[in-house]
Design a protein around this motif. Structure first.
Motif, PDB file in Angstrom:
ATOM      1  N   ALA A  72      58.432 -13.437  12.809  1.00  0.00           N
ATOM      2  CA  ALA A  72      57.093 -14.022  12.958  1.00  0.00           C
ATOM      3  C   ALA A  72      56.068 -12.911  13.192  1.00  0.00           C
ATOM      4  O   ALA A  72      56.182 -12.133  14.143  1.00  0.00           O
ATOM      5  N   SER A  73      55.091 -12.827  12.324  1.00  0.00           N
ATOM      6  CA  SER A  73      54.053 -11.803  12.466  1.00  0.00           C
ATOM      7  C   SER A  73      53.079 -12.133  13.589  1.00  0.00           C
ATOM      8  O   SER A  73      52.427 -11.237  14.136  1.00  0.00           O
ATOM      9  N   ALA A  74      52.981 -13.420  13.963  1.00  0.00           N
ATOM     10  CA  ALA A  74      52.026 -13.809  15.000  1.00  0.00           C
ATOM     11  C   ALA A  74      52.357 -13.139  16.324  1.00  0.00           C
ATOM     12  O   ALA A  74      51.461 -12.717  17.065  1.00  0.00           O
ATOM     13  N   ALA A  75      53.660 -13.046  16.644  1.00  0.00           N
ATOM     14  CA  ALA A  75      54.045 -12.403  17.899  1.00  0.00           C
ATOM     15  C   ALA A  75      53.678 -10.927  17.882  1.00  0.00           C
ATOM     16  O   ALA A  75      53.192 -10.375  18.880  1.00  0.00           O
ATOM     17  N   GLN A  76      53.912 -10.245  16.750  1.00  0.00           N
ATOM     18  CA  GLN A  76      53.531  -8.847  16.648  1.00  0.00           C
ATOM     19  C   GLN A  76      52.021  -8.677  16.748  1.00  0.00           C
ATOM     20  O   GLN A  76      51.521  -7.731  17.365  1.00  0.00           O
ATOM     21  N   ASP A  77      51.283  -9.618  16.150  1.00  0.00           N
ATOM     22  CA  ASP A  77      49.821  -9.567  16.265  1.00  0.00           C
ATOM     23  C   ASP A  77      49.383  -9.723  17.711  1.00  0.00           C
ATOM     24  O   ASP A  77      48.430  -9.072  18.163  1.00  0.00           O
ATOM     25  N   GLY A  78      50.083 -10.593  18.448  1.00  0.00           N
ATOM     26  CA  GLY A  78      49.766 -10.769  19.861  1.00  0.00           C
ATOM     27  C   GLY A  78      49.994  -9.499  20.659  1.00  0.00           C
ATOM     28  O   GLY A  78      49.166  -9.104  21.494  1.00  0.00           O
ATOM     29  N   LEU A  79      51.128  -8.830  20.390  1.00  0.00           N
ATOM     30  CA  LEU A  79      51.392  -7.561  21.071  1.00  0.00           C
ATOM     31  C   LEU A  79      50.333  -6.511  20.734  1.00  0.00           C
ATOM     32  O   LEU A  79      49.898  -5.741  21.601  1.00  0.00           O
ATOM     33  N   GLU A  80      49.907  -6.495  19.473  1.00  0.00           N
ATOM     34  CA  GLU A  80      48.881  -5.546  19.077  1.00  0.00           C
ATOM     35  C   GLU A  80      47.559  -5.845  19.779  1.00  0.00           C
ATOM     36  O   GLU A  80      46.837  -4.921  20.193  1.00  0.00           O
ATOM     37  N   GLN A  81      47.235  -7.128  19.941  1.00  0.00           N
ATOM     38  CA  GLN A  81      46.007  -7.492  20.657  1.00  0.00           C
ATOM     39  C   GLN A  81      46.081  -7.035  22.108  1.00  0.00           C
ATOM     40  O   GLN A  81      45.083  -6.582  22.676  1.00  0.00           O
ATOM     41  N   VAL A  82      47.274  -7.149  22.712  1.00  0.00           N
ATOM     42  CA  VAL A  82      47.433  -6.680  24.094  1.00  0.00           C
ATOM     43  C   VAL A  82      47.213  -5.173  24.159  1.00  0.00           C
ATOM     44  O   VAL A  82      46.513  -4.664  25.048  1.00  0.00           O
ATOM     45  N   ARG A  83      47.820  -4.461  23.202  1.00  0.00           N
ATOM     46  CA  ARG A  83      47.657  -3.002  23.197  1.00  0.00           C
ATOM     47  C   ARG A  83      46.183  -2.616  23.008  1.00  0.00           C
ATOM     48  O   ARG A  83      45.682  -1.684  23.662  1.00  0.00           O
ATOM     49  N   GLN A  84      45.499  -3.306  22.119  1.00  0.00           N
ATOM     50  CA  GLN A  84      44.090  -3.004  21.900  1.00  0.00           C
ATOM     51  C   GLN A  84      43.258  -3.308  23.141  1.00  0.00           C
ATOM     52  O   GLN A  84      42.343  -2.548  23.491  1.00  0.00           O
ATOM     53  N   ALA A  85      43.588  -4.418  23.809  1.00  0.00           N
ATOM     54  CA  ALA A  85      42.856  -4.770  25.027  1.00  0.00           C
ATOM     55  C   ALA A  85      43.100  -3.734  26.121  1.00  0.00           C
ATOM     56  O   ALA A  85      42.173  -3.326  26.841  1.00  0.00           O
ATOM     57  N   GLN A  86      44.371  -3.313  26.253  1.00  0.00           N
ATOM     58  CA  GLN A  86      44.665  -2.273  27.240  1.00  0.00           C
ATOM     59  C   GLN A  86      43.938  -0.981  26.902  1.00  0.00           C
ATOM     60  O   GLN A  86      43.393  -0.308  27.789  1.00  0.00           O
ATOM     61  N   LEU A  87      43.949  -0.638  25.617  1.00  0.00           N
ATOM     62  CA  LEU A  87      43.278   0.583  25.191  1.00  0.00           C
ATOM     63  C   LEU A  87      41.789   0.509  25.481  1.00  0.00           C
ATOM     64  O   LEU A  87      41.184   1.468  25.989  1.00  0.00           O
ATOM     65  N   LYS A  88      41.191  -0.623  25.172  1.00  0.00           N
ATOM     66  CA  LYS A  88      39.760  -0.797  25.423  1.00  0.00           C
ATOM     67  C   LYS A  88      39.454  -0.681  26.906  1.00  0.00           C
ATOM     68  O   LYS A  88      38.473  -0.036  27.310  1.00  0.00           O
ATOM     69  N   GLU A  89      40.293  -1.286  27.719  1.00  0.00           N
ATOM     70  CA  GLU A  89      40.085  -1.230  29.167  1.00  0.00           C
ATOM     71  C   GLU A  89      40.224   0.200  29.675  1.00  0.00           C
ATOM     72  O   GLU A  89      39.438   0.652  30.526  1.00  0.00           O
ATOM     73  N   GLN A  90      41.239   0.917  29.157  1.00  0.00           N
ATOM     74  CA  GLN A  90      41.418   2.311  29.576  1.00  0.00           C
ATOM     75  C   GLN A  90      40.218   3.158  29.174  1.00  0.00           C
ATOM     76  O   GLN A  90      39.733   3.992  29.962  1.00  0.00           O
ATOM     77  N   ILE A  91      39.745   2.952  27.948  1.00  0.00           N
ATOM     78  CA  ILE A  91      38.602   3.739  27.480  1.00  0.00           C
ATOM     79  C   ILE A  91      37.361   3.414  28.312  1.00  0.00           C
ATOM     80  O   ILE A  91      36.585   4.311  28.690  1.00  0.00           O
ATOM     81  N   GLN A  92      37.144   2.131  28.623  1.00  0.00           N
ATOM     82  CA  GLN A  92      35.987   1.750  29.438  1.00  0.00           C
ATOM     83  C   GLN A  92      36.074   2.399  30.820  1.00  0.00           C
ATOM     84  O   GLN A  92      35.070   2.876  31.361  1.00  0.00           O
ATOM     85  N   ALA A  93      37.303   2.395  31.390  1.00  0.00           N
ATOM     86  CA  ALA A  93      37.471   3.023  32.712  1.00  0.00           C
ATOM     87  C   ALA A  93      37.181   4.521  32.642  1.00  0.00           C
ATOM     88  O   ALA A  93      36.542   5.094  33.549  1.00  0.00           O
ATOM     89  N   LEU A  94      37.606   5.170  31.565  1.00  0.00           N
ATOM     90  CA  LEU A  94      37.339   6.598  31.410  1.00  0.00           C
ATOM     91  C   LEU A  94      35.850   6.863  31.214  1.00  0.00           C
ATOM     92  O   LEU A  94      35.309   7.867  31.719  1.00  0.00           O
ATOM     93  N   PHE A  95      35.161   5.971  30.485  1.00  0.00           N
ATOM     94  CA  PHE A  95      33.714   6.121  30.311  1.00  0.00           C
ATOM     95  C   PHE A  95      33.002   6.010  31.661  1.00  0.00           C
ATOM     96  O   PHE A  95      32.091   6.791  31.966  1.00  0.00           O
ATOM     97  N   ILE A  96      33.398   5.032  32.459  1.00  0.00           N
ATOM     98  CA  ILE A  96      32.783   4.861  33.777  1.00  0.00           C
ATOM     99  C   ILE A  96      33.030   6.095  34.637  1.00  0.00           C
ATOM    100  O   ILE A  96      32.120   6.611  35.312  1.00  0.00           O
ATOM    101  N   GLU A  97      34.281   6.588  34.586  1.00  0.00           N
ATOM    102  CA  GLU A  97      34.616   7.788  35.358  1.00  0.00           C
ATOM    103  C   GLU A  97      33.785   8.984  34.899  1.00  0.00           C
ATOM    104  O   GLU A  97      33.267   9.766  35.717  1.00  0.00           O
ATOM    105  N   ALA A  98      33.639   9.136  33.566  1.00  0.00           N
ATOM    106  CA  ALA A  98      32.877  10.267  33.029  1.00  0.00           C
ATOM    107  C   ALA A  98      31.410  10.164  33.422  1.00  0.00           C
ATOM    108  O   ALA A  98      30.771  11.173  33.793  1.00  0.00           O
ATOM    109  N   GLN A  99      30.841   8.960  33.347  1.00  0.00           N
ATOM    110  CA  GLN A  99      29.426   8.791  33.671  1.00  0.00           C
ATOM    111  C   GLN A  99      29.152   9.042  35.154  1.00  0.00           C
ATOM    112  O   GLN A  99      28.124   9.619  35.513  1.00  0.00           O
ATOM    113  N   GLU A 100      30.095   8.620  36.018  1.00  0.00           N
ATOM    114  CA  GLU A 100      29.930   8.915  37.442  1.00  0.00           C
ATOM    115  C   GLU A 100      29.975  10.428  37.677  1.00  0.00           C
ATOM    116  O   GLU A 100      29.193  10.969  38.477  1.00  0.00           O
TER     117      GLU A 100
END
Length: 751
Positions: free
Chosen positions: A552-580
């Motif tokens: 089922a490709s839907a499950a793999q798509d779900g995992l990819e969405q989780v990875r993208q969300a984690q990546l986005k959150e990590q990048i946002q946290a790094l941006f906040i850290e850099a701006q501070e």
């Protein structure tokens, strides 16, 4: 994983493998490769990911890249990927096929110790030094490889003393270098055939702890050479020639061996025949009962039937008219009697043979597979028995002969009947015809009593009615929405007869429904957790869905969405850290955060521009810090102009500014005072010649009592000299904080 590295393999997305380098078995594999960007050749040592703490290797690599020595292999860097870690070194030019020649010359040994001492002096310590890491290059040259790395990064082979520095292991590698015999300690050193002069002294000094560094060892070598030149030793400890080394004789030992894992065949007892059956079987009883009836018929009934014909008495005619005539007597002839007896015996024998065959056919299920033939045989048998009882032996014989022919024909047709029946039985199973399956497999079981496969199938086929009942029960559960219960019931049904297609199809269909239900439930849980930011729970749910339906490709798509969300959150946290960090002026921290974000998302071009901006801020901060820390730098016109440009640049900076502009008032005040004249008062004794350096002719004040100089802020040096007295030197810094300093310059200390 390491065995899959072949020519053309891309390592760390940077290096393309050319070929493998011959390496001792215990060492980690090495490869020649080319750099993808520069096309230059490199030598790569592959380190397994689980060999040790790879972070220590990265730190060592940063230091080793700065080490440069003609006899030490140059290190280029450290890379990793999902396969392994890689120590990347410069290739060895003109590398010989063998390690360093044994025994080496004295000059080679001194050169080797000098190279190790050079690395040791710079802080690069080699533990567990191995001769395999010494490669001959050219005629007399050699290259030390892998210097500075922990032993586990290079080999999986154990070492006698792996934590000791190489100088402590000097005996471990120097002794076999000259003897080809493993080092066994000082006792073995004394018993060894003569070594090169001085080598025993060197090994003993290290092993006894009097020489603890390569630098000290090199000094000892030089001292021994000096003594030899002056005649103290006489022959010189290590001359630049090779030595004839006597090797211990080897002894031969004989031993017998048995191949491990070989097997010995033993003769076991032959399988015994099955034990004879005890008791009376039904077939035996039936045959015996029939024979008893036949015997009774022959001995008791048959004589009565044939007696009136074979034993006729004399008859007398009582007619009075014929009383005078002689009496006529009629009697069965002996031949006729014997013939009748023979026919009767033949009929009995045929009847017995017929009966035995009939019983065998009935045991094979004749009543099931040909009931009409059995009924016809029974009728004809009754007619034959009636004829026999009526004394019509010839007729009975003919009827028994016909009956025997009938059962013999049935017996001869058994192979074809068995084949036909099995085909019908198999067809019934394939067509899921439960009625015919029960019918034909029962016949098959009767016709093939010795075939285990047929008997086991018949036992399973008998479960079809039970399976049908379970399927009905499962259908009721499914209609009620109890899919799990229906699946359990159908699993029980299929276990009774796995080859019964209807139950298998129903079980597969319900199982698919259950799988879809479980899959949809896992996917729903995963997306719910994802929307709530519970990434670990979302990953577990999507991975569970993947295990339920790997395709089922839907499950793999779900995992990819989780990875993208984690990546986005990590990048946002790094941006906040850099701006501070930018706001607080911590430019290096800001750059580190932006670079970490870029490593996670290389496609974000904005990050490159931000990093370039931070680099510019770092440069401005460094320049500002230098000026603020040393205002006297502004004494130079060049430095003053650069400081003015810096002040203008900082004042016009767009965000981020950090704390740069906060220091502008201090810088501006320094610039305003940089060319403000200050008065320096110099006093002396009139006998000391006073000179202010960096002022040229104006600075030569001569012998003065007191004078005043007008100078710009900065650093100045004032000297005094007087014949017969020690010179004096004064360094002072003029600044607006001390506007009118006074300095006394007097040479009053006699020489």
């Amino acid at each position: 994983m390491l065995t899959s590295i072949e020519s053309g393999t891309l390592l760390a997305e940077t290096f393309t493998v050319i070929d493998a380098v011959p390496t001792p078995e215990a060492q980690h594999p090495r490869f020649r490769a080319t750099h993808s960007s520069t096309a230059s050749e490199v030598l790569i040592t592959v380190v397994p990911l689980l060999a040790g703490d790879l972070t220590t290797l990265a730190a060592i690599s940063d230091r080793l890249k700065k080490l440069s020595h003609p006899d030490i292999q140059a290190h280029l860097g450290f890379w990793t990927d999902a396969r392994a870690a890689y120590l990347v070194d410069a290739p060895i030019i003109k590398m010989a096929s063998d390690p360093i020649a044994k025994p080496p010359t004295a000059a080679q040994l001194r050169r080797l110790v000098a190279a190790l001492g050079y690395a040791e002096a710079l802080g690069f310590h080699q533990t567990g030094f191995d001769l395999a890491w010494l490669t001959q290059a050219g005629h007399q040259g050699f290259v030390i490889q892998h210097l500075g790395w922990p032993r586990w990064a290079l080999t999986s082979a154990p070492h006698r003393n792996p934590d000791a520095l190489a100088v402590m292991n000097f005996g471990d590698w120097a002794y076999p270098l000259y003897t080809d015999v493993p080092w066994q300690g000082l006792d073995a050193l004394q018993a060894q055939p003569p070594l090169p002069a001085g080598l025993t002294t060197l090994i003993s000094a290290v092993q006894q702890g009097t020489t603890q560094t390569f630098g000290a060892l090199l000094a000892l070598i030089d001292a021994l050479d000096a003594d030899a030149a002056s005649g103290v030793v006489g022959t010189g400890p290590l001359q630049a020639t090779t030595f004839e080394i006597a090797t211990p004789a080897t002894s031969e030992a004989a031993a017998s061996s048995i191949l491990a894992g070989s097997t010995v065949a033993t003769d076991g007892p032959a399988p015994s025949a099955p034990p004879p059956k005890s008791g009376w079987e039904p077939k035996t009883l039936l045959i015996g009962f029939a024979l008893v009836i036949l015997a009774g018929f022959i001995f008791w009934v048959l004589p009565d039937l044939v007696g009136p014909q074979n034993n006729r008495q004399t008859q007398v005619d009582i007619n009075p008219a014929a009383a005078d005539t002689p009496t006529v007597v009629t009697k069965q002839a002996p031949i006729a009697t014997a013939k009748a007896k023979i026919i009767a015996e033949q009929a009995e024998a045929l009847a017995e043979t017929f009966l035995r065959k009939l019983i065998a056919l009935e045991d094979l299920g004749l009543a099931l597979w040909d009931p009409n033939a059995l009924a016809q045989i029974n009728q004809e048998a009754m007619a034959a028995d009636d004829a026999y009882r009526a004394g019509e032996a010839q007729t009975a014989l003919a009827l028994y002969t016909q009956l025997l022919a009938t059962v013999t024909e049935l017996e001869a047709g058994l192979p074809d009947r068995r084949a036909e029946n099995l085909a019908q039985a198999q067809q019934a199973l394939s067509e899921a015809d439960d009625r015919n399956a029960l019918k034909f497999w029962e016949i098959a079981a009767q016709l093939n009593p010795q075939k285990v496969e047929v008997q086991s199938t018949w036992q399973a086929v008998q479960q079809i009615p039970t399976i049908s009942a379970l399927m009905s029960e499962a259908d009721i559960a499914e209609r009620a929405g109890q899919v799990e219960a229906a699946n359990t019931i159908l699993r029980e049904a299929t276990a009774l007869f796995p080859d019964w297609a209807p139950s298998q199809k129903a079980a597969t269909r319900v199982q698919q429904i259950l799988i879809r239900k479980q899959f949809q439930s896992s996917m729903s849980l995963g997306f719910t957790a994802l929307s709530e930011g519970s990434y670990d729970a979302a990953i577990r749910a999507f991975e569970r869905a993947t295990s339920i339906d790997p395709n089922a490709s839907a499950a793999q798509d779900g995992l990819e969405q989780v990875r993208q969300a984690q990546l986005k959150e990590q990048i946002q946290a790094l941006f906040i850290e850099a701006q501070e960090a930018e706001t607080q002026g911590r430019w290096l921290d800001a750059k580190a955060a932006y670079e970490a974000a870029r490593s996670l998302a290389p496609n974000l071009t904005d990050l490159t521009a931000r990093i370039e901006t931070i680099d510019a801020r770092i440069a401005l901060a460094a320049a500002l810090t230098q000026i603020l820390a040393d205002p006297a730098r502004l004494q130079s016109d060049t430095e003053l102009n650069q400081a003015r440009d810096l002040a203008i640049t900082i004042s016009q900076l767009p965000p981020p500014v950090g704390d740069l502009q906060a220091s502008l008032p201090v810088l501006t005040r320094m610039l305003s005072h940089a060319r403000r004249a200050l008065t320096l008062t110099l006093t002396s004794d009139g006998q000391t010649t006073v000179t202010v350096l960096r002022l040229g002719q104006d600075g030569r004040l001569g012998q003065i009592m007191e004078t005043r100089l007008t100078l710009f802020p900065g650093r100045y040096v004032v000297t005094g000299s007087r014949r017969g007295y020690k010179d004096v030197r004064h360094e002072l810094t003029l600044s607006s904080d001390t506007p009118n300093p006074t300095l006394t310059v007097v040479c009053d200390e006699p020489i």
